[in-house]
Design a protein around this motif. Structure first.
Motif, PDB file in Angstrom:
ATOM      1  N   VAL A  51       0.843  -1.189   0.000  1.00 32.66           N
ATOM      2  CA  VAL A  51       0.000   0.000   0.000  1.00 32.66           C
ATOM      3  C   VAL A  51       0.886   1.249   0.000  1.00 32.66           C
ATOM      4  O   VAL A  51       1.869   1.329   0.735  1.00 32.66           O
ATOM      5  CB  VAL A  51      -0.943   0.007   1.218  1.00 32.66           C
ATOM      6  CG1 VAL A  51      -1.878   1.206   1.151  1.00 32.66           C
ATOM      7  CG2 VAL A  51      -1.742  -1.287   1.267  1.00 32.66           C
ATOM      8  N   TYR A  64      -5.384  -8.769   1.334  1.00 30.33           N
ATOM      9  CA  TYR A  64      -6.762  -8.422   0.973  1.00 30.33           C
ATOM     10  C   TYR A  64      -7.364  -9.608   0.224  1.00 30.33           C
ATOM     11  O   TYR A  64      -6.632 -10.448  -0.324  1.00 30.33           O
ATOM     12  CB  TYR A  64      -6.807  -7.175   0.084  1.00 30.33           C
ATOM     13  CG  TYR A  64      -6.475  -5.898   0.810  1.00 30.33           C
ATOM     14  CD1 TYR A  64      -7.472  -5.090   1.339  1.00 30.33           C
ATOM     15  CD2 TYR A  64      -5.150  -5.498   0.980  1.00 30.33           C
ATOM     16  CE1 TYR A  64      -7.167  -3.919   2.019  1.00 30.33           C
ATOM     17  CE2 TYR A  64      -4.830  -4.333   1.657  1.00 30.33           C
ATOM     18  CZ  TYR A  64      -5.848  -3.544   2.182  1.00 30.33           C
ATOM     19  OH  TYR A  64      -5.546  -2.385   2.850  1.00 30.33           O
ATOM     20  N   VAL A  82      -7.371   0.076  -2.501  1.00 28.76           N
ATOM     21  CA  VAL A  82      -7.750  -0.677  -1.318  1.00 28.76           C
ATOM     22  C   VAL A  82      -8.253   0.284  -0.248  1.00 28.76           C
ATOM     23  O   VAL A  82      -8.025   1.497  -0.325  1.00 28.76           O
ATOM     24  CB  VAL A  82      -6.569  -1.499  -0.766  1.00 28.76           C
ATOM     25  CG1 VAL A  82      -6.102  -2.540  -1.781  1.00 28.76           C
ATOM     26  CG2 VAL A  82      -5.415  -0.589  -0.363  1.00 28.76           C
ATOM     27  N   ARG A  83      -8.919  -0.297   0.732  1.00 29.72           N
ATOM     28  CA  ARG A  83      -9.343   0.473   1.901  1.00 29.72           C
ATOM     29  C   ARG A  83      -8.266   0.356   2.965  1.00 29.72           C
ATOM     30  O   ARG A  83      -7.879  -0.747   3.365  1.00 29.72           O
ATOM     31  CB  ARG A  83     -10.664  -0.086   2.443  1.00 29.72           C
ATOM     32  CG  ARG A  83     -11.365   0.830   3.433  1.00 29.72           C
ATOM     33  CD  ARG A  83     -12.037   1.980   2.727  1.00 29.72           C
ATOM     34  NE  ARG A  83     -12.873   2.760   3.630  1.00 29.72           N
ATOM     35  CZ  ARG A  83     -13.515   3.854   3.276  1.00 29.72           C
ATOM     36  NH1 ARG A  83     -13.414   4.286   2.022  1.00 29.72           N
ATOM     37  NH2 ARG A  83     -14.252   4.504   4.138  1.00 29.72           N
ATOM     38  N   GLU A  88      -9.474   5.401   1.024  1.00 28.29           N
ATOM     39  CA  GLU A  88      -9.060   4.662  -0.165  1.00 28.29           C
ATOM     40  C   GLU A  88      -7.612   5.003  -0.495  1.00 28.29           C
ATOM     41  O   GLU A  88      -7.231   6.181  -0.495  1.00 28.29           O
ATOM     42  CB  GLU A  88      -9.957   5.009  -1.345  1.00 28.29           C
ATOM     43  CG  GLU A  88      -9.775   4.081  -2.544  1.00 28.29           C
ATOM     44  CD  GLU A  88     -10.805   4.338  -3.628  1.00 28.29           C
ATOM     45  OE1 GLU A  88     -11.729   3.517  -3.774  1.00 28.29           O
ATOM     46  OE2 GLU A  88     -10.677   5.360  -4.320  1.00 28.29           O
ATOM     47  N   GLN A 107     -10.378  -7.365   4.361  1.00 22.02           N
ATOM     48  CA  GLN A 107     -11.187  -6.564   3.462  1.00 22.02           C
ATOM     49  C   GLN A 107     -10.929  -6.988   2.009  1.00 22.02           C
ATOM     50  O   GLN A 107      -9.881  -7.540   1.680  1.00 22.02           O
ATOM     51  CB  GLN A 107     -10.855  -5.086   3.620  1.00 22.02           C
ATOM     52  CG  GLN A 107     -11.182  -4.512   4.982  1.00 22.02           C
ATOM     53  CD  GLN A 107     -11.060  -3.002   4.998  1.00 22.02           C
ATOM     54  OE1 GLN A 107     -11.674  -2.309   4.183  1.00 22.02           O
ATOM     55  NE2 GLN A 107     -10.263  -2.499   5.925  1.00 22.02           N
ATOM     56  N   LEU A 109     -10.381  -6.239  -2.062  1.00 18.03           N
ATOM     57  CA  LEU A 109      -9.863  -5.215  -2.958  1.00 18.03           C
ATOM     58  C   LEU A 109     -11.024  -4.351  -3.418  1.00 18.03           C
ATOM     59  O   LEU A 109     -12.103  -4.863  -3.732  1.00 18.03           O
ATOM     60  CB  LEU A 109      -9.201  -5.849  -4.193  1.00 18.03           C
ATOM     61  CG  LEU A 109      -7.904  -6.637  -4.014  1.00 18.03           C
ATOM     62  CD1 LEU A 109      -7.463  -7.186  -5.371  1.00 18.03           C
ATOM     63  CD2 LEU A 109      -6.815  -5.758  -3.432  1.00 18.03           C
ATOM     64  N   ARG A 110     -10.815  -3.071  -3.474  1.00 21.06           N
ATOM     65  CA  ARG A 110     -11.892  -2.198  -3.919  1.00 21.06           C
ATOM     66  C   ARG A 110     -11.953  -2.099  -5.441  1.00 21.06           C
ATOM     67  O   ARG A 110     -13.029  -2.034  -6.018  1.00 21.06           O
ATOM     68  CB  ARG A 110     -11.714  -0.793  -3.314  1.00 21.06           C
ATOM     69  CG  ARG A 110     -11.805  -0.771  -1.805  1.00 21.06           C
ATOM     70  CD  ARG A 110     -11.788   0.634  -1.270  1.00 21.06           C
ATOM     71  NE  ARG A 110     -12.967   1.390  -1.673  1.00 21.06           N
ATOM     72  CZ  ARG A 110     -14.157   1.305  -1.083  1.00 21.06           C
ATOM     73  NH1 ARG A 110     -14.332   0.484  -0.045  1.00 21.06           N
ATOM     74  NH2 ARG A 110     -15.158   2.032  -1.502  1.00 21.06           N
TER      75      ARG A 110
END
Length: 677
Positions: A51, A64, A82-83, A88, A107, A109-110
């Motif tokens: 990240v 994730y 990602v969160r 974000e 969580q 992946l967004r």
């Protein structure tokens, strides 16, 4: 009625905005719910993501879940969203695994930003090595390695793969002036991994030699140059040998679209040869076979952004991991390059003596022999030998005159008693910007047209240090029939034609002459040697040799200075290896790099003290300082034997992570800074 009817109309825009906001919030909540409830991918549902967050203590991989809908696009190397910490964030997907060590809920992946795999596994591993070597973070390294995304470029038709090879006979002929050039090329052609430190002779067409080596290698090639001028020369050489599609050019000044297009052509395997500046060291070439750096002593190879890696060290780490060939080249030799030869890690690649003698180098100075011929040589900035060389060389071609100072008269002094001229308002040094302008203060800008010496009362001024403009003026008077051009500052010439003329240039701004210069003059060598820096002599030799190297075979070069100085003597012999060995011996006696590993810690006194308290320094470490830099900043130098350099870097990295977790005042940590001024 009007007011009653108008009231609702005035409230509608605000109500509409509120409705839109509510609709967006509901849509976002719906997307979030669907994302949470999404089924994970059947195969390797765990994505390990680096990240892009700033603090050093968060420089680690987070797990994730990959939703089934993203299974096809979520490949190693792609950019993802990602969160993280309620927001974000951007990141790179490093790998997919079946399980996670995290025991809690993961969580999803967004979003997969792009299906383009821009971070190759070997580059991710290299970024980790570089971050550890320089006590930095991987995210900082990857900002240097991976250019920003350009969506339009990704949608373009991919470039076709181009296979290029060198003509073995032509390459061997080009390298014939080097004692082991043929053997080096044969090893490259066989797919082996030779490692060499290369110093060509003056007048050599080094861009062509570098191009032949790149084309001979059986795999991917990375060529790193100091600046765009050198990149253009090597690119032109590759184009002449193999065509315009033979390579990709990666430089920061090409613009975001062109840079990303070139980057993708390499990442997709369409181009196997990369030519560029610092960032090209991380180019994701396939099947790396050769890494090369030209003029590794140039400070442009030192990255000015954290964690401040040096291109040479990045390439050596990369070559070691890929078992690739290495070529460290330059007209001069850095002490770091000398170190790898002494250690047996690389071998010398030097020219024959006949090739070295093709350009005659001499020193014009105040030796007994020079004084016998010219009694005024001791005080003359341009002795008779300089005028003789310029006159003779102008009969056959252009002449280069290199002077270390910009401007007209960079400093002034009393003509009679030699006392430095000072401003009456602030006591700052006086200078002159042109032949018709009055002297003015370099600090406050006050003009002093009626200046008078405070020591002897004399009004006359002299210029003990003059710039390229004054030098050009003097040469124009001495050689009235010759055209005089200036290259320096904001007006830098790239190339000059092969016809008689004088080019006055500052170091680094010397243009290339078509066919080479008939003569080269280096003025004011004492000024370059007067700097107080760790690399004063090394840097002076590097700059002078770069100027002399622009001479044509059969040309002459004159340096104005002390004939007995070792730096000037090394150039007369054209012995960069011997001079670098001498410098390395002196560094070793003083426990300075490359015999040792240094790190500087710069920040507020309190922050620096905190680092020293937390630092678990390796055995044998020396802490020098703190030394004040200004009223609010100080610096400490930590020195360890070279064998414990890795331990020092790891300790400094641990300190950075600990202080980042506590949100303490930042400090600047540089491992092996290029200089200590």
């Amino acid at each position: 009625m009007t007011s009653d009817a108008g009231a609702p109309q005035q409230e509608l825009p605000g109500m509409a905005r509120a409705g839109v906001a509510q609709s967006r919030a509901k849509a976002a909540a719906t997307r979030e719910r669907r994302l949470v409830e999404a089924e994970p991918a059947e195969r390797d549902p765990i994505a390990r993501v680096l990240v892009d967050v700033g603090p050093a203590h968060l420089d680690r991989v987070f797990d994730y879940v990959v939703p089934a809908a993203m299974d096809a696009e979520a490949r190693p190397g792609v950019r993802v969203k990602v969160r993280f910490a309620g927001k974000e964030a951007d990141g790179f997907l490093l790998e997919r695994t079946a399980t996670s060590d995290h025991t809690g809920r993961l969580q999803n992946l967004r979003r997969v930003v792009s299906g383009e795999a821009v971070l190759a596994p070997e580059i991710a591993a290299l970024a980790a090595e570089v971050a550890e070597r320089y006590a930095g973070t991987r995210t900082d390294v990857l900002r240097l390695a991976v250019p920003p995304r350009h969506a339009t470029v990704e949608k373009e038709e991919p470039l076709a793969r181009v296979e290029v090879r060198s003509d073995p006979a032509e390459a061997a002929a080009a390298w014939a002036d080097h004692e082991h050039g043929g053997a080096f090329l044969r090893r490259l052609a066989q797919g082996a991994a030779p490692r060499a430190v290369w110093n060509p002779p003056p007048g050599a067409a080094w861009p062509q030699l570098l191009a032949h080596a790149a084309l001979t290698a059986r795999g991917g090639v990375v060529l790193c140059l100091p600046d765009h001028k050198d990149v253009a020369r090597v690119s032109a050489a590759l184009t002449a040998l193999a065509g315009p599609d033979s390579h990709a050019v990666l430089t920061a000044d090409t613009g975001p679209a062109r840079r990303y297009r070139a980057f993708l052509s390499v990442a997709r395997g369409a181009r196997r040869i990369v030519v560029g500046t610092r960032a090209a060291a991380f180019a994701p070439v396939h099947d790396l076979a050769l890494v090369a750096i030209w003029d590794d002593g140039d400070d442009l190879h030192a990255e000015p952004r954290a964690p401040y890696p040096h291109t040479r060290e990045v390439l050596l780490l990369r070559a070691e991991a890929a078992r690739a060939a290495v070529l460290i080249g330059g007209m001069s030799r850095s002490v770091e390059a000398d170190h790898v030869v002494r250690a047996g890690w690389a071998h010398d690649l030097l020219p024959t003596r006949a090739a070295v003698r093709a350009v005659r180098v001499e020193v014009a100075g105040a030796s007994d022999f020079d004084l016998a011929r010219d009694p005024l040589a001791r005080a003359s900035r341009m002795p008779r030998q300089v005028h003789d060389l310029i006159r003779d060389a102008l009969a056959v071609g252009p002449v280069l005159v290199s002077t270390p100072r910009r401007g007209y008269a960079a400093s002034l002094a009393c003509e009679r008693c030699r006392t430095p001229a000072r401003c009456a308002a602030c006591a700052g040094p006086l200078a002159q910007t042109g032949p018709t302008t009055p002297p003015s203060c370099r600090w406050c800008g006050t003009a002093e047209p009626a200046w008078r010496c405070g020591t002897c009362g004399h009004r006359g001024l002299r210029a003990p240090v003059v710039g390229e403009s004054r030098t050009a003026e003097e040469l124009g008077r001495s050689f009235p029939g010759a055209a005089v051009r200036i290259s320096g500052g904001e007006h830098v010439l790239t190339e000059v034609p092969d016809r008689p003329g004088i080019v006055v240039a500052t170091p680094g701004a010397e243009p290339v002459a078509v066919g080479g210069y008939a003569g080269v003059v280096v003025l004011d060598t004492w000024l370059s040697l007067a700097r107080t820096d760790l690399r004063t002599d090394e840097e002076a030799v590097r700059r002078w040799s770069a100027a002399i190297a622009l001479a044509r075979p059969g040309g002459r070069a004159v340096l104005v200075g002390d004939p007995a100085h070792p730096a000037l003597q090394a150039l007369v012999r054209w012995d960069p290896a011997g001079f670098a060995a001498r410098e390395a011996d002196q560094r070793r006696e003083a426990h300075l790099p490359p015999a040792s590993r240094l790190a500087t810690i710069t920040g507020s006194p309190g922050a620096v003290d905190d680092v020293l308290v937390l630092l678990e320094a390796p055995e044998g470490a020396e802490i020098l300082g703190p030394v004040p830099i200004d009223e609010e900043t100080c610096r400490v130098v930590v020195r360890v034997p070279r064998a414990r350099g890795s331990a020092l870097s790891q300790s400094l990295g641990a300190v950075q992570r600990s202080r980042a977790a506590r949100k303490l005042d930042p400090v600047r940590i540089q491992v092996d800074p290029p200089s200590l001024d």
